[in-house]
Scaffold this motif. Structure first.
Motif, mmCIF file in Angstrom:
data_model
loop_
_atom_site.group_PDB
_atom_site.id
_atom_site.type_symbol
_atom_site.label_atom_id
_atom_site.label_comp_id
_atom_site.label_asym_id
_atom_site.label_seq_id
_atom_site.Cartn_x
_atom_site.Cartn_y
_atom_site.Cartn_z
ATOM 1 N N GLY A 20 0.807 -1.208 0.000
ATOM 2 C CA GLY A 20 0.000 0.000 0.000
ATOM 3 C C GLY A 20 0.843 1.261 0.000
ATOM 4 O O GLY A 20 0.305 2.367 -0.054
ATOM 5 N N ASP A 39 -0.878 -7.612 -7.053
ATOM 6 C CA ASP A 39 -2.004 -6.795 -6.597
ATOM 7 C C ASP A 39 -2.017 -6.610 -5.087
ATOM 8 O O ASP A 39 -2.082 -7.613 -4.352
ATOM 9 N N PRO A 40 -1.985 -5.344 -4.582
ATOM 10 C CA PRO A 40 -1.729 -4.098 -5.315
ATOM 11 C C PRO A 40 -0.269 -3.675 -5.133
ATOM 12 O O PRO A 40 0.363 -4.026 -4.151
ATOM 13 N N THR A 43 1.501 -0.044 -4.993
ATOM 14 C CA THR A 43 1.156 1.379 -5.008
ATOM 15 C C THR A 43 2.145 2.205 -4.189
ATOM 16 O O THR A 43 3.034 1.685 -3.524
ATOM 17 N N GLY A 44 1.958 3.519 -4.225
ATOM 18 C CA GLY A 44 2.691 4.454 -3.374
ATOM 19 C C GLY A 44 4.189 4.459 -3.614
ATOM 20 O O GLY A 44 4.673 4.297 -4.741
ATOM 21 N N LEU A 80 -3.446 -4.301 -9.533
ATOM 22 C CA LEU A 80 -3.564 -2.850 -9.423
ATOM 23 C C LEU A 80 -2.170 -2.264 -9.263
ATOM 24 O O LEU A 80 -1.437 -2.633 -8.336
ATOM 25 N N ALA A 108 -0.695 7.196 -6.626
ATOM 26 C CA ALA A 108 -1.855 7.621 -5.843
ATOM 27 C C ALA A 108 -3.086 6.832 -6.280
ATOM 28 O O ALA A 108 -3.124 6.249 -7.366
ATOM 29 N N GLY A 109 -4.102 6.810 -5.431
ATOM 30 C CA GLY A 109 -5.332 6.105 -5.752
ATOM 31 C C GLY A 109 -6.153 6.832 -6.794
ATOM 32 O O GLY A 109 -5.996 8.043 -6.998
ATOM 33 N N PRO A 110 -7.054 6.106 -7.477
ATOM 34 C CA PRO A 110 -7.888 6.718 -8.527
ATOM 35 C C PRO A 110 -8.695 7.920 -8.042
ATOM 36 O O PRO A 110 -8.826 8.912 -8.761
ATOM 37 N N ARG A 111 -9.234 7.857 -6.822
ATOM 38 C CA ARG A 111 -10.048 8.969 -6.309
ATOM 39 C C ARG A 111 -9.208 10.234 -6.177
ATOM 40 O O ARG A 111 -9.634 11.327 -6.577
ATOM 41 N N GLN A 171 -5.020 1.864 -14.162
ATOM 42 C CA GLN A 171 -4.114 1.303 -13.148
ATOM 43 C C GLN A 171 -4.155 -0.223 -13.069
ATOM 44 O O GLN A 171 -3.528 -0.805 -12.189
#
Length: 291
Positions: free
Chosen positions: A166, A203-204, A206-207, A227, A231-234, A249
């Protein structure tokens, strides 16, 4: 002798004391296509769906079990665990969170490192465990990866990084962010030594992990549907004020836009890695040392 069921006007009613419960853990239902299979079959397929090839998350120990020949390997720095450099407290003190997570997961931190043989070729592997505080990157994660790279350099072995994270560990703040530079610098030394680095994104991813060692491979590869992003999609949508493309992503989207070399099914991973490493071994000594 009474029957095992009693026939009633509105159907058949089985007495509670004669009902048989189905034991937990016998069946697997794919979250993607809803296909049901036995857990034995699901494990045989390395925790992938036999119908749609959906890839479940698995732990470092499971990667080690099928990547290393006969599941045999020697773990590196197995007892290293985090300190509390910032005396961090959120809903609980960081040391308490570490102790609770170690107890519930049986892990020391979010990465395990090991060396062994992959189809007869020596290999060093670092694999992240998402269930340890979201696979977050703290000082131990960075240090263990750095030491694994040093081991690969010392023994002239290729290095495989299996990322699942994460991102940076907030409880260590700047100490966590420093691991991005440290691991990247060690990978530069690995490259100078002419040794292969393969990065597998799962998966996942990120960061800060994506922003450092995960995307620095000589070959960046991924599992299907993983994934992958920073940064996250939002957050991205709110920042740019636009809707994001379909499948944004996903590993397939990232491959299409040139950030991956190929996507590999987990069941084919060992064979593909062996083929790739065999092709990369221009140095006859690299990867042939007994691990």
């Amino acid at each position: 002798m009474s029957s095992w069921f009693n026939r009633k006007e509105k159907g058949i009613v089985t007495p509670t004391d004669q009902k048989k419960e189905t034991p937990d853990g016998l069946w697997y239902k794919c979250p993607e296509c809803k296909t049901v299979a036995t857990m034995v079959e699901h494990k045989r397929l390395l925790s992938t769906c036999g119908n749609c090839s959906y890839h479940d998350r698995i732990e470092a120990a499971e990667y080690f079990s099928f990547l290393f020949d006969d599941g045999q390997f020697e773990e590196l720095d197995a007892d290293m665990h985090s300190a509390d450099p910032l005396n961090f407290v959120d809903t609980k003190a960081y040391p308490q969170r570490l102790v609770a997570t170690e107890k519930s997961t049986g892990l020391r931190d979010a990465v395990r490192t090991a060396h062994g043989q992959l189809d007869g070729l020596g290999l060093v592997v670092a694999a992240m465990d998402f269930k340890f505080i979201g696979g977050s990157m703290g000082s131990v994660v960075g240090e263990k990866i750095a030491r694994a790279i040093d081991y690969a350099r010392e023994h002239r072995l290729p290095f495989l990084m299996i990322s699942r994270s994460g991102g940076a560990r907030m409880m260590e703040a700047g100490f966590s962010l420093m691991q991005m530079a440290k691991t990247s610098a060690r990978l530069a030394l690995l490259s100078e030594a002419g040794l292969p680095y393969i990065s597998l994104l799962t998966d996942p991813t990120t960061g800060g992990v994506t922003a450092s060692f995960a995307m620095l491979g000589d070959f960046n590869i991924a599992e299907p549907g993983a994934l992958i992003g920073f940064a996250g999609p939002r957050v991205i949508k709110e920042t740019i004020g636009k809707d994001l493309p379909k499948g944004f992503q996903s590993a397939e989207f990232v491959l299409e836009h040139g950030f991956l070399d190929f996507i590999v099914d987990r069941k084919e991973l060992k064979a593909r890695l062996h083929m790739l490493l065999s092709m990369l071994q221009t140095d006859k000594g690299a990867g042939t040392e007994t691990a």
